[in-house]
Structures are given as C-alpha cells and as structure tokens.
Design an enzyme around this catalytic site. Structure first.
Site, PDB file in Angstrom:
ATOM      1  N   ASP A   1       0.851  -1.193   0.000  1.00  0.00           N
ATOM      2  CA  ASP A   1       0.000   0.000   0.000  1.00  0.00           C
ATOM      3  C   ASP A   1       0.886   1.242   0.000  1.00  0.00           C
ATOM      4  O   ASP A   1       2.101   1.164   0.219  1.00  0.00           O
ATOM      5  CB  ASP A   1      -0.909  -0.030   1.235  1.00  0.00           C
ATOM      6  CG  ASP A   1      -2.085   0.921   1.136  1.00  0.00           C
ATOM      7  OD1 ASP A   1      -2.337   1.459   0.045  1.00  0.00           O
ATOM      8  OD2 ASP A   1      -2.770   1.121   2.150  1.00  0.00           O
TER       9      ASP A   1
ATOM     10  N   GLU B   1       2.686   4.902  -4.229  1.00  0.00           N
ATOM     11  CA  GLU B   1       2.653   5.744  -5.427  1.00  0.00           C
ATOM     12  C   GLU B   1       3.919   6.628  -5.631  1.00  0.00           C
ATOM     13  O   GLU B   1       4.122   7.005  -6.796  1.00  0.00           O
ATOM     14  CB  GLU B   1       1.423   6.663  -5.402  1.00  0.00           C
ATOM     15  CG  GLU B   1       0.104   5.938  -5.561  1.00  0.00           C
ATOM     16  CD  GLU B   1      -0.304   5.165  -4.300  1.00  0.00           C
ATOM     17  OE1 GLU B   1      -0.961   4.127  -4.436  1.00  0.00           O
ATOM     18  OE2 GLU B   1       0.075   5.607  -3.194  1.00  0.00           O
TER      19      GLU B   1
ATOM     20  N   ASP C   1      -8.904   3.521  -2.444  1.00  0.00           N
ATOM     21  CA  ASP C   1      -9.796   4.044  -1.404  1.00  0.00           C
ATOM     22  C   ASP C   1     -11.128   4.494  -2.003  1.00  0.00           C
ATOM     23  O   ASP C   1     -11.399   5.694  -2.167  1.00  0.00           O
ATOM     24  CB  ASP C   1      -9.119   5.204  -0.668  1.00  0.00           C
ATOM     25  CG  ASP C   1      -7.869   4.755   0.071  1.00  0.00           C
ATOM     26  OD1 ASP C   1      -7.770   3.556   0.381  1.00  0.00           O
ATOM     27  OD2 ASP C   1      -6.991   5.596   0.328  1.00  0.00           O
TER      28      ASP C   1
END
Length: 802
Positions: A393, A396, A468
C-alpha cells in the site's frame, strides 16, 4: 549520428536521410532525429523515435525480445514492412508510420501533418481518428468504456476518496485498444515519464499520446480479435503465475482489526455463522507505531500463537506492507537500510525524507538490486510465522503533502534516473520486490501479493485493487468498470473494496455490493477506521443471509474460477471480461446503459445494478441466454427488463455453457470428491478447459496438474470430458452432470455406451443457495426442467450421450 535539433518549436522527424535493414526490422536517420522499427513477432512492431545519439533499450515492463522476420521493400515514396498479420508503410518525406491489414484496410495511421513531433522536451505521436473509431482500456481509469472524446494522464497518485471522474489514480497502464470498421489494434506506450492520452478531447483532428520527456517508444499490436490483442500484449509484458487457491476465496479486512482478541472473534464468527472465508487482513495497527516489520506488543502480544489459532480455523493472514521506513535509530529495519545504503536519495547523496504513517521516513529504492535483496531479508520473520499474504500500500509514493520531489535519484539497475522517470514505476517495483522476495522465502509455496500502484507488467507480480473507494452506488459501479478496464489492459487479478472503504454503506448497498463482488476476481470486504462495522453480519439478519448466500455461491464457483485463473496465466485473458472482448463490434455494449455489464469467464453475464433499483434494463448480446435463478431462456441481441431486488443480482448464463462447480464449503481447504458440471444446452458447440492442481505450490510448472477439455456437441447431444493431461491426481471421485434447457425429459444417458438413469433435479443451479427469506419471499418455481445424473469421475475420456 549528427542531428539538427530545434528544441524550442514543435518539430517533427522530417524526412528520411538514410536507412538500413535490420534482422527484425529497419533503422533510419531523418532530418531531425532517428527511428527504428523492430518486430517482436508477426503481431507486434515496436516503433522507437529519438533525438538522442542512441535508442533507449531499457524497460521494466517488457519481457519479450524481438523475434520477427518481416519482409522489407523499398517502393516509391515509402518503405513497406510486411509480416503475416499486417503491413507497415513508412513514408519517407515526411516520415509517417501507417499500419494496414494484409488486404490494404487502414488499421492505424499517423496524422499526415504531425506524425511524431517534439514540443520542447515533450514527445508526441499524433494519430488519425478512423471513422467510427472507439478506444478502450488504459487500465485503472474512470469514465466510460468507450474513451472517445476523453483525455487521461498517467502519474501515480494517492487518490483518497476519488470522484467518479477523477484522473489520475494509483496505477499507470499506458496501453489502449482501438476498434473500428471490423478491425482492432493495441498501442502500448512504454515511457514511464508523466504521459498523456488524448482520444479526440478538445479537438476534432487527431488522437495522440505523449510524454513529458524520454523517447517515443510504442508497440503496435494487431490481431484478429481483442482477445488476441490482449494475448499479444501479455506476451510482451508477461502474465501472472497461478495464485494460491485461498486468495480467490473471500477476504475480510478493516482499518484495522485489533487487538488479537478481536481478530479471533472475527474468525470464530465467520465459522459460527456458516459464512465461508479464507483470509483475514491485518492493516497498519498490527505494527508498533506503524513501523513495518514490527508488532504492536500491547495488542498482539504473541503473534505466533495468534497465527496458529487462525490457521487451525482455516484462515490465512495478509499483512499490510508500506514502503516508508521510519527514521529512528535502534529500529532494526531502518538501521539495516542505512548500513546497506538502499534508500532513494537527493542528488547530493542524502536520503529523501517524507512524512507518512510512522512519521518522517526514508523509502527503499526498489530499482536497485541491492535494495530488492535487502527487502527480501526483512520478510524472513513474517514467513517464519506462517504469513503468506502481503499487501503493498501507499506505494505511489504516498506522502503527506502529495508533492513528491522530482529531483530525487533512483538507481535504475545502475543507469540512474530521477523521480520524473521513476514515479510511475515505484509501485510496480515494490510489488516486484515483495513477490520475488517472499516467493524465494516460502520454499515452493505461492505467495499472495496485492498492490495499490503499478505499471504495465505488474500482473506478473501482484493482484491490484482499486484503492480508497467510497460507499455509494455510483462508486460501486465505477469499481466494476475499473476492473473491466484493467482486464482489457492485462491485469487479470483485480477487484475493489466491497462495501466501500470511505463512508458508511447502508444495508441495501452492502448487500448489492457483496453480490457483485461474488463475481469479481479479487473478493474482499474492507472499511475505514471510525466507520460503522462492515462485516457480512453487521447490517441485520436479512443482509447477513444475502451475504451468506452469495459468498457460498462464490465457493461453489471456485472450480470454474480457478480454471479461469489458469487461462489467465497462459493467455492473459482476464477473469472479469468487458463485453467488448467477445462482442467488440456490437455498438450496444458501449452504450452507457449497458457498459457496466461484463462476462465472468466465457459463460456468465453479470448486469450490475444500483442498490436502489428494483428493475433494470439489460442488454443480452447475440446467442441464447438463461436467467441464472429460474432457467428462463432469452433470445439474444435484445434488451430485456429484469427484476433486481436486493437479494437477486441479474446474472445470465450463455447457452452452451459448461460450468464446473462444487458444493459450498467454509474455506478452500475443504476438499470435495464431487464435481458438479452444469450444461446449458444450446444450438452451438462449445468447449471449456477445466483445470486443477494442488492450489498451493509451483509444482504445476513441472507438469503436476490435471487439465482436461470439456466439449459439448449440440447436434449430437453429446458431452465429452477429455482425457486428463498432467500428473496431478484429482481428489474428485464423482461427477454429477446437470442438464439445463432440455426440450423433453430424457430417461437415460449413455456413458461410455452404458445406460445411466437421468433424474429430474429440483435443485436447479443453486442447490446450496439458501433462500434469503423462505417464509415471506419464497423463490419462484423453476421455469425450465432440470435433470441430472451421477457417474464415476475417472482420468480417462468420458463420453456422455442423451
């Protein structure tokens, strides 16, 4: 090469000044640059255009090598490169690339005026929009199925609670498919700088793709179908290995389940309520102050005992893995990273520091082989505890402030590059490092690996989920389109957070979302901290029963689903398939009324509906289709109005379908000796490859699998279960065949020439699917007769006639 370059104006390649034949294509110099064409096989041509002294031949995405042997002919005004699948014409003055079928029909053509051009450092290819052309794919992108008139950018972004039209999101997959006039092609733009795709947005002249820097490097792919283009694209960028069987069961997550007593209570509740599940996911609160590779000793006093208790109940554990390493002396992972010098750095050699959950952090440079080796070492304790699921997670890279400095340097296998080139790749590289590292540690067992961010080729290393999302109907349907689009872009193992991560679902929304999630490749319930409980039993008895029904249906479908994952590992075909794959040139599938619909494998058509709807209009493509719940048959190429109460998601079965199922079970560890093969009779012959292996190891790559072709011959009223290939010994001992749609009641079938009695079967397809309320909402009586026979299941060919 000597190049005349004006870096201030928009400037195209100019004219060819010289060229030379190469083994796989052609290379040439032009007035303002150079070009190269390389064929990777008959279906794939790579176009490279540069103003530099040499071509860039480095790619994390591409695993194939040039293999083609095209013919090259010099004609008046152009060079013609010909393969067995297409013709490429390269005009010489100016240089333009245009692709045609072998019969001369245009497939994809450069814009005559601009072709490939530079605007300062930015490099762009402009393409003529063909009459009636549609554009699909691009991976994790919001918006409609047909992207005509839309524009998008690739820049990996932490997109919390993203809107239905937001762009960019987490993943960067610069691959699209163009469709027009009975032909289809793919374009993969392998440039990891910030890139943009314009499919006629804000102009009526061209489509284009461009990047802020780097060379123009794209792959043209042509095939007879969208499925063939996906197969060729995944030949180029790689395919997934088989996931562990448990990972395609139901997974339950929350940000976060803690302490350990809550985790155990969750597991026991699934078993006590007879709701199948295989996985519990540990979000960041299992860590000590959010520091990866640590445990919160207050809430998880003895992880080894906890994990043993969960294993004894048939649960696997997936742990959150964030890339941020807290800057804290005495924290073993930080100290080791500093010793090994594996963190991303500023140009002055100091490690980059950004703020995320643990506080100020450094971040591993996964483009450095030493960092990947170091990362593997960190997982040893997790693996020793029995953990075999990993969730990448915040990769990015997500940091507070959302302004990742672009001057930072990454190793790039010793070639050095800045974050301008590395940002879109970081999530991919983390997923790669986690997968390769844990695979090496697991001693032959398959890891499950999940990622939020990725780049083309990420399917080799991880499943992808849509990040999300938000708890409302429009977002639920958006998730379906995102997974459809990722499937078109080579990512076969994908899904979304059922129930919505952000916000609070109501009971009807959760019930609908579970029913849709049942038919997605990755099936996980997940919700955010400080939101309402969002487990299948948290919304009252009615929703609990609906959830139980559909999750049990998921477990019945596992033989079918697992076979689809095997197909994905061999051909790249997605598990969840946009209707554009099988019905490419049917304009109805692109209609906004129907573009959420998809196929699960070749046979099940899913029509997602808002939770507020009681009726929905569904488009059934050509062929005949059965309603799943009643067996009612519809003639295709038609729009139908169907009921969609919250406990019945509209699902249809294609005539000719061969659906292998098994009885529902509490988890995937329960082995069934019974295989239930549902045959939906129709006018057309059909086949399906049924696949088994041990579900846990890589031994299938050494031939220890059982694969057999199921074939239905309509006119002959015959079913052939082909001879088993491979050396895996199936646990299946009995085969129950269930016929749907027979016009008359057959009394017997011939199995290997011997008669077997066929019985009326009142169970229909959903034998183990309990009514959601048997007193107040009984199921409608079956509208079509269903019959069954039970026979021995053997490894040799089984022939059944009726």
């Amino acid at each position: 090469m000597t190049l005349k370059i004006n870096r201030t104006l928009n400037q195209s390649l100019g004219n060819i000044t010289s060229w030379q034949r190469e083994a796989a294509g052609v290379q040439g110099e032009t007035s303002y640059g150079a070009f190269r064409v390389q064929c990777y096989n008959d279906h794939i041509a790579r176009i490279s255009v540069t103003r530099d002294e040499a071509f860039e031949d480095f790619s994390y995405a591409v695993v194939a090598s040039p293999q083609g042997a095209p013919t090259l002919t010099e004609l008046s005004g152009f060079l013609e490169l010909r393969t067995n699948a297409f013709v490429l014409k390269i005009s010489t003055a100016p240089v333009r690339f245009s692709f045609y079928t072998l019969q001369g029909q245009p497939i994809n053509e450069d814009d005559a005026a601009f072709g490939t051009s530079w605007n300062g450092e930015q490099v762009t290819t402009y393409k003529k929009i063909q009459a009636g052309e549609r554009f699909i794919g691009l991976g994790e992108k919001t918006g409609p199925l047909d992207r005509k008139g839309q524009g998008y950018q690739n820049w990996a972004t932490d997109s919390f609670a993203y809107s239905p039209g937001q762009d960019p999101l987490y993943c960067s997959i610069p691959f699209y498919i163009g469709v027009h006039n009975g032909v289809a092609y793919g374009i993969f733009f392998d440039n990891s700088f910030k890139s943009f795709f314009n499919f006629g947005a804000s102009n009526d002249r061209f489509a284009s793709f461009y990047a802020d820097a780097g060379e123009m490097n794209y792959y043209f792919i042509h095939g007879s179908s969208v499925a063939e283009i996906i197969r060729q694209y995944t030949h180029l960028t790689g395919r997934m290995e088989m996931p562990p069987l448990w990972s395609i069961g139901y997974q339950q997550c929350r940000y976060s389940y803690y302490p350990d007593k809550e985790v155990l209570n969750l597991a026991r509740t699934f078993r006590e309520k007879d709701i199948p599940a295989d996985t519990i996911v540990f979000d960041i609160h299992y860590m000590d102050q959010y520091k990866i590779f640590t445990w919160n000793n207050r809430d998880f006093a003895d992880p080894a005992i906890l994990l043993t208790q969960l294993r004894d109940m048939g649960f696997h554990v997936v742990v959150m893995c964030d890339p941020g390493i807290k800057v804290e002396e005495g924290y073993a992972t930080y100290d080791a990273g500093m010793r090994e010098n594996i963190f991303i750095q500023y140009p002055d050699g100091t490690p980059y520091t950004g703020q995320v959950w643990p506080g100020w952090c450094h971040f591993p440079d996964f483009s450095n082989p030493r960092a990947r080796t170091w990362w593997q070492e960190q997982f040893k304790e997790y693996v020793a505890l029995g953990i075999d699921g990993f969730w990448n997670d915040m990769n990015e890279i997500a940091t507070w402030g959302q302004m990742l400095p672009e001057l930072m340097t990454m190793d790039f296998e010793g070639q050095q590059a800045t974050m301008r080139r590395g940002r879109n790749l970081y999530g991919f590289l983390m997923a790669r490092s986690t997968y390769e590292g844990t695979k090496a540690l697991l001693g032959g067992r398959r890891p499950f690996n999940l990622t939020r961010s990725g780049y083309s080729g990420v399917q080799r290393y991880a499943a992808v989920w849509t990040g999300d999302n938000v708890a409302y109907d429009e977002h639920m349907l958006l998730g379906v389109r995102l997974v459809n689009s990722m499937g078109l872009s080579g990512i076969a193992f994908a899904g979304y957070d059922v129930g919505g991560f952000v916000g609070d679902a109501n009971s009807k929304l959760f019930a609908r979302w579970v029913s849709i999630g049942t038919f997605s490749p990755f099936f996980r319930g997940h919700s955010m901290i400080n939101s309402r409980d969002s487990e299948p039993w948290a919304y009252g008895e009615e929703v609990e029963q609906i959830s139980r029904n559909y999750i049990k249906l998921r477990y019945q479908l596992l033989p079918y689903l697992y076979s689809l994952f095997h197909e994905a590992s061999e051909t790249g075909m997605p598990v969840q398939r946009s209707l554009a794959i099988d019905y490419t040139h049917d304009r109805k599938v692109y209609d906004g009324q129907f573009h959420n619909q998809y196929l699960l494998g070749p046979s099940l058509l899913i029509a997602p509906a808002e939770s507020t709807k009681e009726f929905i209009k569904v488009y059934l493509p050509e062929g005949d289709w059965y309603t799943l719940y009643t067996g009612h048959k519809h003639t295709g190429h038609a729009e139908v109005i169907t009921e969609c109460p919250v406990h019945r998601l509209p699902v249809f079965v294609k005539a000719g379908a061969l659906l292998p199922l098994k009885p529902a079970a509490p988890n995937t560890q329960v082995v069934s000796e019974l295989l239930i093969l549902h045959l939906y009779t129709g006018k057309q012959n059909s086949t399906f490859v049924y696949y088994e292996d041990d579900g846990a190891t890589f031994e299938y790559q050494s031939g220890i699998y059982a694969r057999r072709q199921l074939a239905y011959y309509a006119a002959a009223r015959k079913l052939v279960v082909g001879t088993t290939e491979g050396t895996y010994v199936s646990p299946v001992k009995k085969l129950k065949i269930v016929w749907h749609g027979l016009d008359e009641h057959p009394t017997e079938a011939l199995v290997q020439g011997d008669p077997v009695v066929i019985h009326p079967d009142v169970s229909q397809f959903l034998a183990a699917l309990e009514k959601f309320d048997p007193f107040f909402d009984p199921e409608p009586a079956p509208q079509e007769a269903v019959y069954s026979a039970e026979i021995a299941y053997t490894a040799g060919e089984i022939v059944v006639q009726w």
